[in-house]
Design an enzyme around this catalytic site. Structure first.
Site, short mmCIF file in Angstrom:
data_model
loop_
_atom_site.label_atom_id
_atom_site.label_comp_id
_atom_site.label_asym_id
_atom_site.label_seq_id
_atom_site.Cartn_x
_atom_site.Cartn_y
_atom_site.Cartn_z
N LYS A 72 89.24 45.39 -16.49
CA LYS A 72 90.43 45.75 -15.71
C LYS A 72 90.06 46.69 -14.56
O LYS A 72 90.48 46.51 -13.43
CB LYS A 72 91.45 46.41 -16.65
N THR A 74 87.08 47.00 -13.27
CA THR A 74 86.24 46.19 -12.37
C THR A 74 87.12 45.39 -11.40
O THR A 74 86.87 45.34 -10.19
CB THR A 74 85.37 45.23 -13.21
N ARG A 95 91.64 56.20 -13.51
CA ARG A 95 91.52 57.31 -14.46
C ARG A 95 90.08 57.79 -14.53
O ARG A 95 89.14 57.05 -14.25
CB ARG A 95 91.93 56.84 -15.86
N LYS A 106 82.54 52.06 -26.18
CA LYS A 106 83.01 51.32 -25.00
C LYS A 106 82.12 51.55 -23.78
O LYS A 106 82.10 50.76 -22.85
CB LYS A 106 84.45 51.77 -24.70
N ALA A 274 95.34 55.48 -23.59
CA ALA A 274 96.48 54.57 -23.42
C ALA A 274 97.11 54.16 -24.75
O ALA A 274 98.26 53.75 -24.77
CB ALA A 274 96.02 53.33 -22.67
N PHE A 302 94.42 49.58 -21.22
CA PHE A 302 94.53 48.51 -22.21
C PHE A 302 95.45 47.37 -21.74
O PHE A 302 95.62 47.16 -20.55
CB PHE A 302 94.96 49.06 -23.57
N PHE A 383 83.14 36.04 -16.23
CA PHE A 383 81.93 36.61 -16.82
C PHE A 383 80.80 35.59 -16.67
O PHE A 383 81.06 34.39 -16.56
CB PHE A 383 82.15 36.87 -18.33
N TRP A 411 82.84 40.91 -10.37
CA TRP A 411 81.72 41.48 -11.13
C TRP A 411 80.40 41.04 -10.49
O TRP A 411 79.50 41.84 -10.29
CB TRP A 411 81.80 41.01 -12.59
#
Length: 557
Positions: A72, A74, A95, A106, A274, A302, A383, A411
């Protein structure tokens, strides 16, 4: 472009001097406080002194994530770079990452691949010290509270009813429950205590919702730290703590300016969890981005059932913001997982699981479009493991169902891979929008929670434990029934059970407890087993992080 690690990509780009980035954003030198060459804080006075009309507000949210995260941030960064590439004046607001996830599961939160904010290592580690300041203010209040009891307890605080916890910005399960004040009379009053992670502290939410120093002080003074022997709330204001806490936070309140890999101005400021708190960067950073850019791109934490719901129902309501467009990030991997594919199998092509997972995406799209009535587009975040057949299936199915969809390759390609998404977002910003909240403030606490559970989660009701009912009654007596609700639940499911993937139906959520964050101005509703202090995994990310003799950091991701 080869597949380098995020940190290798970030270190391969030479950043521009922060004064150049500030100039690009239209920030005069007098507002800049430099933190080295590549970071700066921006003085709050820019908001009142800049007479430019606010730009368009774009929210980036996502489908229900998998444990790996779905790109998100990215996408948010790549979209901003895409907007810059098509000639728009854009500022992004994100954030700040917490050290807990950085060293835990993560990893960092500064984007990925060729869509990152830099200096990535600084942002993911100490940055400008905001989180340390928040921790210090939180723990000052805890120290003053216990000292008040030790020095005679003039307010009659019941040590068994203290709700304020200490905090540390680290995943440390050992600290969830502690007994302190041991060692005899001179060492305090023995009591049960506990720690939260800094990003779960109410001070974080307060800082992110404050509009000025005076607003910050007022919110800090309203924080409830516990209750007296006759069950009256005790506030930080009664302990005379708000002035000193605000003094610790005065610089942390100023938004941090950095840049994307492509030199787009980026505010990275504040970072409440979140699933526990409201999960958005600071109101000040968002408003400054709107003031400086013709387009301000921001994200919420999220999936859209958590981050977007809180962004729209809490942040927008309290700050008077209105989004012009919403981007819903979807990944093939997450959709396959929602279709029943095991996490270990996600790299394999599986069109059946992929199609089975689509209802998750469709429920999020329905919520944004039909509940909040906002123009939206699905960004399929590609991806390297995704196959063309998988990508085509999602795009075709979305089109069949009348869902607006664009492929995003940020990405791998940075802003170039976000140009198509940028063009679509510009169009959406011109559309009519009838932004509506999912509940009204004058509804009862129970009705507000039920409204979210039914309209946003797709459940058919709420079960309130006896404890929660008692707490709701108490909050109504104290006059806290007309504020927004912030529901703490798992990020991995629409329900409060993380194993219910996809778009579950015929479920109820169970509200275990309800508490007031009187400084932040919302009620926190705890469902399921939400931890306000996470633990580290069996093999923490910290084990792979290192630094060489030149100070170059490796292993961050």
């Amino acid at each position: 472009m080869g597949y380098k690690s995020d940190i290798e990509i970030a270190q391969s780009v030479t950043p521009e001097h922060i004064t150049k980035i500030a100039a690009r954003a239209g920030v005069d030198d007098k507002y800049i406080e430099q933190y080295g060459n590549y970071k700066a804080k921006i003085d709050l006075s820019i908001l009142s002194e800049c007479d430019k009309k606010d730009g368009k507000l774009i929210l980036v949210t996502a489908i229900t994530p998998t444990p790996a995260g779905e790109g998100k941030t990215t996408t948010t960064i790549g979209l901003a770079d895409g907007l810059k590439r098509i000639g728009k004046k854009v500022v992004v607001a994100l954030r700040e990452p917490s050290l807990g996830p950085v060293f835990g599961v993560k990893g960092g939160a500064a984007g990925g691949g060729w869509a990152q904010v830099i200096p990535m290592e600084d942002i993911n580690l100490h940055f400008t010290g905001d989180f340390h300041a928040i921790g210090a203010a939180n723990n000052l209040l805890a120290a003053m509270l216990d000292n008040h009891i030790y020095q005679g307890n003039a307010l009659g605080i019941d040590p068994r009813k203290i709700t304020w916890k200490r905090c540390v910005d680290m995943n440390d399960r050992q600290l969830r429950f502690v007994v302190d004040g041991l060692g005899g009379k001179v060492n305090g009053v023995p009591r049960e205590d506990g720690y939260d992670i800094t990003v779960a502290s109410e001070i974080m939410a307060v800082l992110c919702l404050s509009s000025s120093i005076s607003d910050l002080k007022e919110r800090l003074s309203n924080i409830i730290v516990g209750y007296t022997y006759d069950d009256k709330p005790v506030t930080a204001g009664q302990l005379n703590a708000q002035g000193a806490m605000a003094a610790l936070l005065k610089d942390a309140l100023k938004p941090n300016l950095v840049q994307t890999l492509e030199g787009t101005p980026a505010f990275v400021h504040g970072g409440p969890f979140a699933n526990i708190a409201h999960g958005c960067n600071s109101v000040i950073a968002t408003k400054t981005a709107l003031k400086l850019g013709d387009y301000a791109v921001t994200e919420a934490g999220f999936g859209a059932d958590l981050g977007a719901e809180k962004f729209l129902d809490i942040k927008c309501r309290l700050a008077g913001l209105k989004p012009d467009a919403v981007v819903i990030v979807a990944t093939i991997r997450a959709l396959k997982m929602h279709g029943g594919l095991a996490k270990t199998e996600l790299n394999n092509e599986d069109l059946v699981a992929l199609e089975k997972g689509l209802p998750n995406l469709l429920r999020h799209v329905h919520n944004i479009k039909d509940v909040y009535k906002l123009p939206s587009v699905v960004a399929v975040n590609r991806f390297p493991t995704d196959t063309d057949a998988e990508i085509n299936l999602v795009i075709e199915k979305c089109k069949e169902l009348g869902v607006n969809v664009v492929l995003s390759t940020v990405w791998a390609e940075g802003g170039k891979g976000g140009e198509a998404l940028a063009e679509e977002v510009v169009k959406l910003c011109e559309k009519q929008n009838d932004f509506t909240f999912s509940y009204e403030l004058d509804q009862t606490i129970e009705e507000k929670i039920e409204s979210i559970a039914k309209k946003i989660y797709g459940g058919d009701g709420v079960i309130f434990t006896d404890e929660a009912k008692k707490q709701i009654k108490k909050l109504c007596e104290l006059g806290f029934d007309k504020v927004p609700v912030c529901i703490a639940k798992t990020q991995y499911s629409f329900s409060d059970d993380m194993t219910k993937l996809g778009a579950p139906e015929n479920f109820k959520i169970t509200v275990r407890s309800v508490k007031i964050s009187a400084g932040a101005g919302f009620i926190v509703v705890l469902t399921g087993n939400i931890m306000t202090m996470p633990g580290l995994p069996k093999v923490p990310a910290a084990e792979k992080i290192d630094v060489d003799n030149d100070g170059k950091i490796t292993g961050l991701f």
